[in-house]
Design an enzyme around this catalytic site. Structure first.
Site, PDB file in Angstrom:
ATOM      1  CG  ASP A   1      -3.892 -18.936   7.316  1.00  0.00           C
ATOM      2  OD1 ASP A   1      -4.151 -18.371   6.244  1.00  0.00           O
ATOM      3  OD2 ASP A   1      -3.398 -18.437   8.296  1.00  0.00           O
TER       4      ASP A   1
ATOM      5  CG  ASP B   1       0.365 -32.948  -2.067  1.00  0.00           C
ATOM      6  OD1 ASP B   1      -0.498 -33.494  -2.209  1.00  0.00           O
ATOM      7  OD2 ASP B   1       1.532 -33.287  -1.732  1.00  0.00           O
TER       8      ASP B   1
ATOM      9  CE  LYS C   1       0.430 -17.467   6.229  1.00  0.00           C
ATOM     10  NZ  LYS C   1      -1.012 -17.409   6.926  1.00  0.00           N
TER      11      LYS C   1
ATOM     12  CG  ASP D   1      -4.615 -35.115  -0.648  1.00  0.00           C
ATOM     13  OD1 ASP D   1      -4.896 -35.319  -1.769  1.00  0.00           O
ATOM     14  OD2 ASP D   1      -3.622 -35.778  -0.103  1.00  0.00           O
TER      15      ASP D   1
ATOM     16  CE1 TYR E   1       6.025 -30.794  -1.673  1.00  0.00           C
ATOM     17  CE2 TYR E   1       4.563 -31.534  -3.371  1.00  0.00           C
ATOM     18  CZ  TYR E   1       4.474 -31.190  -2.091  1.00  0.00           C
ATOM     19  OH  TYR E   1       3.692 -31.442  -1.223  1.00  0.00           O
TER      20      TYR E   1
END
Length: 404
Positions: A263, A287, A231, A291, A180
């Site tokens: 994942d 993020d 990852k 959620d 970001y």
């Protein structure tokens, strides 16, 4: 536009983006979780924002005021523009004066930002840019997002009861680094002349170290289990992440550290979420996963968050969005914002008794059967945003003082 327009009699100017050099200046890691004053006098900056933001902030402010009065705390509030409302008023999503006021306060309570009205704006003129600027400006690098399935709402979860019951997860998300904020970023063309868009996932070692220490400290106060999500089988930034988190683990021999690819973590959250206690991950993975975890609880409208730094005020906000489709209709669930106010009292001001009073009041209102539309089920009473707030206020006032 902008500079000559006013909000509550104030004139606002555009905010300059922080330089990358200032973001990467190494500092000793010390998370700022409280700023206790002997006088118990605090200033709170309110950023209602857009959509349902003003409605839910109004409820949370009333709950804070009543709780403070009952606990012998003196709170003063300063409301400032941010997001789309600031764009309309000043031409920028985060005016200089708003950031300055936030920096001078003891804590910041944010509602929600964004809406369809500004979706087509250029990136620097989107409400969400103001949120990134606020986080960077206050250097709140550690985002704490609890996902707890309350007994009263276990049937609201989309997962089977036996899977959702008892889930209590704390996601620790790095908030001011990663893709970001990484550079280079932008638009261009490849060797074939095709249009491209690109972003950079980058972390400095100190950024990983400090969020890791926050996560280990958090896990130590919970069940002593920390899962680091990355990852590392594909991304170099994740390889460094895993290396640094593993190194920091030697400082916390009492905390059990595990690693999981993102994942797999996403899959495991819906397969068997009770395996997790505390999770730590980078900005973009956090993020998404937080959620996802929120929906295990039944509604994203129930979950608060705290964003903390090494010093200065923290930012406390619900993790849901501005929900422009129901704005102004008295349909919003204010409980995530009310619980964010409780986190503000606990982590921002060190007022544990007051935080517990609010949390107990929310549970009491739910025990008495009151539900907004997002958590409604047969046999409960459907109420709007204002009435839910009124019921929480009744519960706050009816309690005997909380004891730590």
């Amino acid at each position: 536009m902008a500079a000559t327009l006013q909000f509550h009699g104030k004139t606002f100017r555009p905010l300059a983006l922080p330089s990358s050099a200032s973001r990467y200046s190494p500092k000793p890691t010390r998370i700022m979780c409280s700023a206790v004053s002997q006088s118990k006098r605090y200033t709170i900056t309110l950023l209602p924002g857009d959509g349902i933001g003003p409605e839910i902030i109004s409820v949370a402010k009333k709950v804070l005021n009543l709780t403070a009065a009952l606990e012998g705390i003196d709170l003063s509030f300063q409301e400032m523009p941010m997001g789309g409302v600031a764009l309309d008023l000043t031409g920028v999503p985060l005016p200089e004066e708003t950031l300055s006021m936030a920096k001078q306060s003891d804590a910041v309570l944010l509602g929600a930002i964004g809406g369809y009205k500004w979706d087509a704006n250029e990136k620097h003129l989107k409400p969400e840019t103001g949120l990134l600027q606020l986080r960077a400006g206050l250097n709140v690098f550690a985002n704490l997002r609890p996902a707890t399935v309350l007994p009263q709402l276990v049937d609201a979860s989309t997962l089977k009861k036996e899977v959702a019951e008892g889930v209590d997860i704390m996601v620790v998300r790095e908030l001011t680094g990663g893709i970001y904020f990484g550079k280079p970023r932008g638009f261009g063309k490849d060797e074939n002349g095709e249009e491209t868009g690109f972003n950079t996932e980058v972390y400095a070692g100190y950024e990983i170290d400090r969020i890791a220490r926050v996560a280990f400290e958090t896990a130590r106060k919970r069940q002593g289990k920390l899962c680091s999500v990355d990852k590392a089988n594909v991304l170099e930034a994740s390889m460094l992440w895993r290396k640094r988190v593993t190194a920091i683990s030697s400082e916390y021999p009492d905390v059990e550290l595990s690693h999981m690819y993102v994942d797999n973590a996403a899959m495991q959250l819906v397969r068997y979420p009770k395996q997790f206690d505390t999770m730590v991950t980078n900005n973009i993975f956090g993020d998404i996963l937080s959620d996802e975890a929120s929906m295990i609880t039944g509604s994203i409208g129930m979950l608060p968050s705290a964003s903390l730094g090494e010093s200065g005020p923290g930012v406390f906000e619900p993790i849901h969005g501005s929900a422009p489709d129901i704005a102004g209709q008295d349909k919003a669930n204010p409980l995530a914002t009310v619980l964010s106010a409780a986190m503000l009292l606990r982590y921002g001001l060190g007022e544990e008794n007051a935080a517990k009073r609010i949390e107990a009041a929310v549970l009491d209102a739910l025990d008495r059967g009151f539900r907004t539309g997002d958590i409604y089920s047969s046999g409960t009473k459907l109420v709007g945003c204002k009435e839910m707030g009124e019921e929480v206020l009744k519960s706050v006032e009816s309690q005997v003082p909380a004891v730590v």
